[in-house]
Motif scaffolding. Structure first.
Motif, PDB file in Angstrom:
ATOM      1  N   ASP A  46      14.142  -2.542  -2.037  1.00  0.00           N
ATOM      2  CA  ASP A  46      14.161  -1.599  -1.146  1.00  0.00           C
ATOM      3  C   ASP A  46      15.596  -1.362  -0.648  1.00  0.00           C
ATOM      4  OD1 ASP A  46      14.788  -3.854   0.350  1.00  0.00           O
ATOM      5  OD2 ASP A  46      12.950  -3.681   1.318  1.00  0.00           O
ATOM      6  N   GLU A  47      15.677  -0.551   0.315  1.00  0.00           N
ATOM      7  CA  GLU A  47      16.956  -0.357   1.133  1.00  0.00           C
ATOM      8  C   GLU A  47      17.783  -1.605   1.308  1.00  0.00           C
ATOM      9  OE1 GLU A  47      13.958   0.075   4.221  1.00  0.00           O
ATOM     10  OE2 GLU A  47      14.217   0.697   2.064  1.00  0.00           O
ATOM     11  N   ASN A  48      17.216  -2.643   1.524  1.00  0.00           N
ATOM     12  CA  ASN A  48      17.749  -4.194   1.957  1.00  0.00           C
ATOM     13  C   ASN A  48      17.989  -4.729   0.686  1.00  0.00           C
ATOM     14  OD1 ASN A  48      18.083  -3.385   5.018  1.00  0.00           O
ATOM     15  ND2 ASN A  48      15.753  -3.804   4.900  1.00  0.00           N
ATOM     16  N   GLU A  49      17.762  -4.372  -0.420  1.00  0.00           N
ATOM     17  CA  GLU A  49      18.022  -5.117  -1.731  1.00  0.00           C
ATOM     18  C   GLU A  49      16.803  -6.174  -1.925  1.00  0.00           C
ATOM     19  OE1 GLU A  49      21.928  -6.432  -2.377  1.00  0.00           O
ATOM     20  OE2 GLU A  49      22.741  -4.062  -2.344  1.00  0.00           O
ATOM     21  N   LYS A  50      15.931  -6.034  -1.263  1.00  0.00           N
ATOM     22  CA  LYS A  50      14.850  -7.003  -1.488  1.00  0.00           C
ATOM     23  C   LYS A  50      13.923  -6.711  -2.687  1.00  0.00           C
ATOM     24  CE  LYS A  50      14.622  -8.629   3.398  1.00  0.00           C
ATOM     25  NZ  LYS A  50      13.774  -9.002   4.530  1.00  0.00           N
ATOM     26  N   VAL A  51      13.501  -7.639  -3.329  1.00  0.00           N
ATOM     27  CA  VAL A  51      12.491  -7.056  -4.201  1.00  0.00           C
ATOM     28  C   VAL A  51      11.046  -6.785  -3.766  1.00  0.00           C
ATOM     29  CG1 VAL A  51      11.162  -7.987  -6.400  1.00  0.00           C
ATOM     30  CG2 VAL A  51      13.551  -8.529  -5.940  1.00  0.00           C
ATOM     31  N   ILE A  52      10.453  -5.564  -4.079  1.00  0.00           N
ATOM     32  CA  ILE A  52       9.096  -5.038  -3.309  1.00  0.00           C
ATOM     33  C   ILE A  52       8.266  -4.830  -4.484  1.00  0.00           C
ATOM     34  CG2 ILE A  52      10.503  -4.346  -1.218  1.00  0.00           C
ATOM     35  CD1 ILE A  52      10.090  -1.533  -2.609  1.00  0.00           C
ATOM     36  N   ALA A  53       8.627  -4.632  -5.641  1.00  0.00           N
ATOM     37  CA  ALA A  53       7.787  -4.353  -6.772  1.00  0.00           C
ATOM     38  C   ALA A  53       8.118  -4.291  -8.194  1.00  0.00           C
ATOM     39  CB  ALA A  53       7.410  -2.655  -6.587  1.00  0.00           C
ATOM     40  N   LEU A  54       7.119  -4.295  -9.020  1.00  0.00           N
ATOM     41  CA  LEU A  54       7.728  -4.455 -10.453  1.00  0.00           C
ATOM     42  C   LEU A  54       6.982  -3.528 -11.323  1.00  0.00           C
ATOM     43  CD1 LEU A  54       9.110  -6.307 -12.708  1.00  0.00           C
ATOM     44  CD2 LEU A  54       7.060  -7.419 -12.849  1.00  0.00           C
ATOM     45  N   LEU A  55       7.672  -2.461 -12.239  1.00  0.00           N
ATOM     46  CA  LEU A  55       6.935  -1.605 -13.122  1.00  0.00           C
ATOM     47  C   LEU A  55       7.036  -2.280 -14.563  1.00  0.00           C
ATOM     48  CD1 LEU A  55       5.611   1.108 -13.597  1.00  0.00           C
ATOM     49  CD2 LEU A  55       8.004   1.950 -14.388  1.00  0.00           C
ATOM     50  N   SER A  56       6.096  -2.501 -15.147  1.00  0.00           N
ATOM     51  CA  SER A  56       5.829  -3.415 -16.439  1.00  0.00           C
ATOM     52  C   SER A  56       5.280  -2.165 -17.266  1.00  0.00           C
ATOM     53  CB  SER A  56       4.923  -4.377 -16.347  1.00  0.00           C
ATOM     54  OG  SER A  56       3.488  -3.872 -16.331  1.00  0.00           O
ATOM     55  N   ASP A  57       5.453  -2.432 -18.609  1.00  0.00           N
ATOM     56  CA  ASP A  57       5.164  -1.636 -19.665  1.00  0.00           C
ATOM     57  C   ASP A  57       3.445  -1.503 -19.478  1.00  0.00           C
ATOM     58  OD1 ASP A  57       4.252  -3.873 -20.623  1.00  0.00           O
ATOM     59  OD2 ASP A  57       5.265  -3.859 -22.658  1.00  0.00           O
TER      60      ASP A  57
END
Length: 320
Positions: free
Chosen positions: A234-245
């Motif tokens: 996100d805008e704060n560089e926090k991990v919010i999601a993952l897109l996998s194959d």
């Protein structure tokens, strides 16, 4: 000949001898263990023939469990290697009969240097038994050999008695898995107890995109990243999601699929992360298996990306 029944008979015969030995233990192990633990030298194991082969294994077990030990062949000892025995050492002599000539020959020299002698034999009144300061009885009532001659039950009991000594010493020293692994850094246990997530972590040129990224652009980043996934922050560089194959394949099956959609629409929100890069790699593998994922994301205390650990990294490192 029913060889299955014969195999069963051999195992039961040897098991019975071990049970008898356990029932008839009458030795003060505490005194012997204290002697070895308090010694400034090594525990040197010696013996010939089958006893020598078993002695080599006992020495190896002792050495890998915290007791400085090595095997010395008595014939070699009589031809110069006696000098390998120091004044602070202890000798463990093994001879089922207690009368092995090569072993008996070195006993006066051990006494001359006042070297403590532990004996493993079937008879305390044998020559080896009489020289010994400590005697461990390895007598058996029956060899598993059908002729009752070949060392079978007796060698099994001798090896087991060596294990008894090693385990007692481990207990006395409070020897732990970590200590064992330090003697086996290349083994599976060493890897399991020493390699940490940080040792295998991928930290550079990671496939990271912002939450505003379009799916078509994220696919390009995924291809360049070579880990089969894209990490969304996100805008704060926090991990919010993952897109996998896998997420991408599932999205392609939707009738309203659009390559221009926002990445958040098809990504896995709140993916599994850990915030400790110093946990054991084996523990990380357990997390990956439990959650049935291929990529474990590591973040700091502010949930910002530190690195990723792929299951292939663990496999290549030999983590099981």
């Amino acid at each position: 000949m029913n060889y299955k029944e014969l195999a069963k008979e051999v195992l039961l015969t040897e098991a019975k001898e071990l049970e008898l030995a356990a029932e008839n233990l009458d030795f003060d192990f505490e005194k012997l263990v204290d002697l070895i633990v308090n010694s400034k030298g090594k525990l040197i194991v010696t013996g010939v023939g089958k006893s020598g082969l078993v002695g080599s294994k006992i020495a190896a077990t002792l050495a890998s469990t915290g007791t400085s030990s090595f095997f010395l062949h008595p014939t070699e000892a009589m031809h110069g290697d006696l000098g390998m025995i120091g004044k602070d050492d202890i000798v463990l002599g093994i001879s089922y009969s207690g009368e092995s000539e090569e072993l008996i020959q070195i006993l006066p020299h051990l006494k001359r240097f006042d070297i403590p002698l532990i004996a493993m034999a079937k008879n305390k009144n044998s020559t080896l038994g009489k020289y010994a300061d400590f005697f461990l009885n390895i007598n058996v009532t029956k060899e598993a050999c059908p002729l009752d001659t070949a060392p079978t039950s007796s060698t099994t009991l001798t090896m087991a008695m060596g294990d008894v000594l090693a385990v007692c010493l481990m207990k006395k020293r409070d020897f732990k898995k970590e200590d064992f692994a330090s003697f086996h850094p290349g083994g599976s246990l060493g890897k399991k107890l020493f390699i940490k997530v940080d040792d295998l972590l991928r930290k550079d040129t990671l496939p990271v995109v912002s939450r505003e990224t379009k799916l078509k652009d994220a696919i390009v980043t995924m291809s360049e990243g070579r880990i089969g996934s894209v990490i969304i922050i996100d805008e704060n560089e926090k991990v919010i999601a993952l897109l996998s194959d896998g997420d991408l394949r599932r999205a392609l099956m939707n009738k309203d699929f659009s390559i221009d959609c926002a990445i958040e629409k098809v990504a896995t929100m709140n993916p599994k992360v850990i915030n400790d890069k110093n946990i054991l790699a084996s523990d990380a593998l357990q997390i990956i298996e439990d959650y049935k994922i291929q990529l474990l994301i590591v973040v700091d205390d502010e949930e910002k990306l530190v690195g990723v650990l792929h299951i292939h990294d663990l496999i290549e490192a030999g983590i099981k």
